[in-house]
Motif scaffolding. Sequence first.
Motif, PDB file in Angstrom:
ATOM      1  N   ALA A 235      34.920  53.678  39.888  1.00 13.87           N
ATOM      2  CA  ALA A 235      35.300  52.838  38.745  1.00 13.87           C
ATOM      3  C   ALA A 235      35.026  53.271  37.443  1.00 13.87           C
ATOM      4  N   SER A 236      34.016  53.943  37.290  1.00 15.94           N
ATOM      5  CA  SER A 236      33.835  54.647  35.929  1.00 15.94           C
ATOM      6  C   SER A 236      35.007  55.329  35.350  1.00 15.94           C
ATOM      7  N   VAL A 237      35.851  55.609  35.956  1.00 14.44           N
ATOM      8  CA  VAL A 237      36.857  56.446  35.339  1.00 14.44           C
ATOM      9  C   VAL A 237      37.900  55.537  34.709  1.00 14.44           C
ATOM     10  N   PHE A 238      37.618  54.165  34.933  1.00 10.69           N
ATOM     11  CA  PHE A 238      38.568  53.051  34.225  1.00 10.69           C
ATOM     12  C   PHE A 238      37.921  52.724  32.950  1.00 10.69           C
ATOM     13  N   PRO A 239      38.966  52.464  32.033  1.00 11.00           N
ATOM     14  CA  PRO A 239      38.225  52.059  30.681  1.00 11.00           C
ATOM     15  C   PRO A 239      37.769  50.750  30.852  1.00 11.00           C
ATOM     16  N   THR A 240      36.566  50.478  30.277  1.00 15.91           N
ATOM     17  CA  THR A 240      36.233  49.018  30.268  1.00 15.91           C
ATOM     18  C   THR A 240      36.105  48.345  28.706  1.00 15.91           C
ATOM     19  N   ASP A 241      36.455  47.167  28.893  1.00 16.61           N
ATOM     20  CA  ASP A 241      36.648  46.553  27.385  1.00 16.61           C
ATOM     21  C   ASP A 241      36.089  45.065  27.686  1.00 16.61           C
ATOM     22  N   THR A 242      34.660  44.838  27.283  1.00 10.89           N
ATOM     23  CA  THR A 242      34.030  43.414  27.547  1.00 10.89           C
ATOM     24  C   THR A 242      34.424  42.337  26.857  1.00 10.89           C
ATOM     25  N   ASP A 243      35.421  42.564  25.722  1.00 14.20           N
ATOM     26  CA  ASP A 243      36.103  41.754  25.068  1.00 14.20           C
ATOM     27  C   ASP A 243      37.269  41.167  25.726  1.00 14.20           C
ATOM     28  N   GLN A 244      38.265  42.159  25.840  1.00  8.52           N
ATOM     29  CA  GLN A 244      39.588  41.758  26.287  1.00  8.52           C
ATOM     30  C   GLN A 244      39.303  41.931  28.078  1.00  8.52           C
ATOM     31  N   GLY A 245      38.360  42.373  28.871  1.00  8.88           N
ATOM     32  CA  GLY A 245      38.186  42.325  30.188  1.00  8.88           C
ATOM     33  C   GLY A 245      38.982  43.427  30.782  1.00  8.88           C
ATOM     34  N   ILE A 246      38.875  43.639  31.891  1.00  6.04           N
ATOM     35  CA  ILE A 246      39.551  44.514  33.005  1.00  6.04           C
ATOM     36  C   ILE A 246      40.722  44.013  33.757  1.00  6.04           C
ATOM     37  N   GLN A 247      41.989  44.323  33.699  1.00 10.07           N
ATOM     38  CA  GLN A 247      43.027  43.814  34.555  1.00 10.07           C
ATOM     39  C   GLN A 247      43.341  44.881  35.704  1.00 10.07           C
ATOM     40  N   ILE A 248      43.486  44.201  36.773  1.00  9.65           N
ATOM     41  CA  ILE A 248      43.872  44.964  37.934  1.00  9.65           C
ATOM     42  C   ILE A 248      45.265  43.936  38.455  1.00  9.65           C
ATOM     43  N   GLU A 249      46.508  44.851  38.452  1.00  6.35           N
ATOM     44  CA  GLU A 249      47.831  43.998  38.900  1.00  6.35           C
ATOM     45  C   GLU A 249      48.354  44.719  40.224  1.00  6.35           C
ATOM     46  N   PHE A 250      48.819  43.806  40.956  1.00  2.37           N
ATOM     47  CA  PHE A 250      49.493  44.565  42.242  1.00  2.37           C
ATOM     48  C   PHE A 250      50.774  43.783  42.371  1.00  2.37           C
ATOM     49  N   TRP A 251      51.999  44.391  42.747  1.00  2.66           N
ATOM     50  CA  TRP A 251      53.312  44.058  43.096  1.00  2.66           C
ATOM     51  C   TRP A 251      53.563  44.200  44.601  1.00  2.66           C
ATOM     52  N   GLY A 252      54.306  43.486  45.108  1.00  3.29           N
ATOM     53  CA  GLY A 252      54.693  43.584  46.522  1.00  3.29           C
ATOM     54  C   GLY A 252      54.807  42.148  47.248  1.00  3.29           C
ATOM     55  N   ASP A 253      55.304  42.308  48.569  1.00  5.91           N
ATOM     56  CA  ASP A 253      55.446  41.105  49.386  1.00  5.91           C
ATOM     57  C   ASP A 253      54.171  40.875  49.973  1.00  5.91           C
ATOM     58  N   PHE A 254      53.467  40.081  49.537  1.00 11.36           N
ATOM     59  CA  PHE A 254      52.230  39.752  50.210  1.00 11.36           C
ATOM     60  C   PHE A 254      52.219  39.091  51.542  1.00 11.36           C
ATOM     61  N   SER A 255      53.232  38.442  51.810  1.00 11.25           N
ATOM     62  CA  SER A 255      53.595  37.753  53.217  1.00 11.25           C
ATOM     63  C   SER A 255      53.493  38.835  54.058  1.00 11.25           C
ATOM     64  N   GLN A 256      54.058  40.106  53.631  1.00 12.45           N
ATOM     65  CA  GLN A 256      54.189  41.260  54.755  1.00 12.45           C
ATOM     66  C   GLN A 256      53.118  42.082  54.813  1.00 12.45           C
ATOM     67  N   MET A 257      51.967  41.551  54.287  1.00 13.07           N
ATOM     68  CA  MET A 257      50.737  42.563  54.132  1.00 13.07           C
ATOM     69  C   MET A 257      49.818  42.049  55.132  1.00 13.07           C
ATOM     70  N   ASP A 258      48.840  42.869  55.651  1.00 13.78           N
ATOM     71  CA  ASP A 258      47.942  42.506  56.697  1.00 13.78           C
ATOM     72  C   ASP A 258      46.539  43.508  56.400  1.00 13.78           C
ATOM     73  N   GLY A 259      45.457  42.836  55.992  1.00 14.77           N
ATOM     74  CA  GLY A 259      44.324  44.107  55.872  1.00 14.77           C
ATOM     75  C   GLY A 259      43.848  43.653  54.256  1.00 14.77           C
ATOM     76  N   THR A 260      42.782  44.649  54.111  1.00 19.12           N
ATOM     77  CA  THR A 260      42.424  44.687  52.450  1.00 19.12           C
ATOM     78  C   THR A 260      43.198  45.400  51.479  1.00 19.12           C
ATOM     79  N   ILE A 261      43.441  44.795  50.796  1.00 21.18           N
ATOM     80  CA  ILE A 261      44.321  45.372  49.787  1.00 21.18           C
ATOM     81  C   ILE A 261      43.531  46.167  48.617  1.00 21.18           C
ATOM     82  N   CYS A 262      42.280  45.449  48.352  1.00 24.48           N
ATOM     83  CA  CYS A 262      41.403  46.006  47.330  1.00 24.48           C
ATOM     84  C   CYS A 262      40.015  45.649  47.530  1.00 24.48           C
TER      85      CYS A 262
END
Length: 390
Positions: A235-262
């Motif tokens: 996780a340390s390879v991703f830039p961190t910004d304590t003011d703006q925060g850290i964003q993780i975004e996922f796209w896909g059909d979540f109703s067709q997924m099963d299991g741990t995404i992240c």
Amino acid sequence: LLLLLLLLLLLLLLLLLLLLLFHTTQPTTYTRYWSPISGSATVNLGQVQEAWRPLMQTMVNLTQISSIKSTFQFRTFDPEGVIFYGDTKNGLDWFILGLKGGFPLMQISKVDMLVSVAGGPRLNDGKWHTLEVSNHGQFVILDVDGSQGLVVGLRSKQTDEDLMGELRLALGGILINTDKMIVQFRPQMDGCVREGSWLNLTIPWETEADQIWPCYENIKPGSFFPGTGFAIFNASVFPTDTDQGIQIEFWGDFSQMDGTICSIKPDGQDVMFALVANNNTKEVTLTFGPDKLIMTESFSRLMVTFQTDALTVLHDGSEAARIAISPMSSPGYWSMWREGTLAIGGLLGEDDVGSQFLSGCLEKIQIQGKDLDLDLSTKHMLMSSHSCPV
């Protein structure tokens, strides 16, 4: 006499102990088993588990070669990786065809020359392309779909030698050290090859794979998880910004997924964050420390923002929840980004071992607004990093 017998017995026991110790400390040798496969078969290059190691390879005496041309069809959404390799003189002269930035990249070593050239049409559009690699005197030519893509001219001051010995060919990897290349690139290639005609040879190739992964008839961009593997990042390879925060975004059909995404796990601690889909209930559950959020709505885009005082969850642009973070837990919360581990497609456990693997397609993954390439993970296995079956 009794003392002599006791000494002999002790010597025998010592000898037996030494023999046993010598036997148990010998290194274990592992035999690699090879299976034959046709050179014209449809093969998925993305299943190679060891970086740079070919998925399949063959060897032939140079006197058996009647053609200086190889043709095959190739399809990928992956912008970078190895496609095809060949060498003679046990790797002194070699040829590599790959992609970098989506464009063909040829690297050639011959006698006293080392050449690299890139260009031609972009090939990572998900369509089948016919590639032809041929040798014409001092030129190596790559044709794409019947048109000339790349031409490399080679001229040496040394006298050409009559080719003797053996020629080695490989798909999805190379057989030389990577430091010999001019242009360094990542080896993993999520792509398919079919209808290969390699120097007009009919001998079978060899592969270590128990079975070849399928190449689906129709594909789309994304990362496909078949329920058997995940990708790990520091996780340390991703830039961190304590003011703006850290964003993780996922796209896909979540109703067709099963299991741990992240899942995210601070070093030496239990999992702090997990996002899990349930295909039976059509629910997506977010767990953050002691807090749990169950989302039952249908959506195709989910954004999680980690901020100093709260975790915000949005799906399809609408806010789903805001989980407050107490000042007491904030330092440990940020340490998971400085020293923790992030997994895509599995639930982290001890020693970064995964479970509850994801089945489904993530069409896009972004961290801090930038696309996440699973080929950059410290460990990934049994997944397609750039394509999903339709």
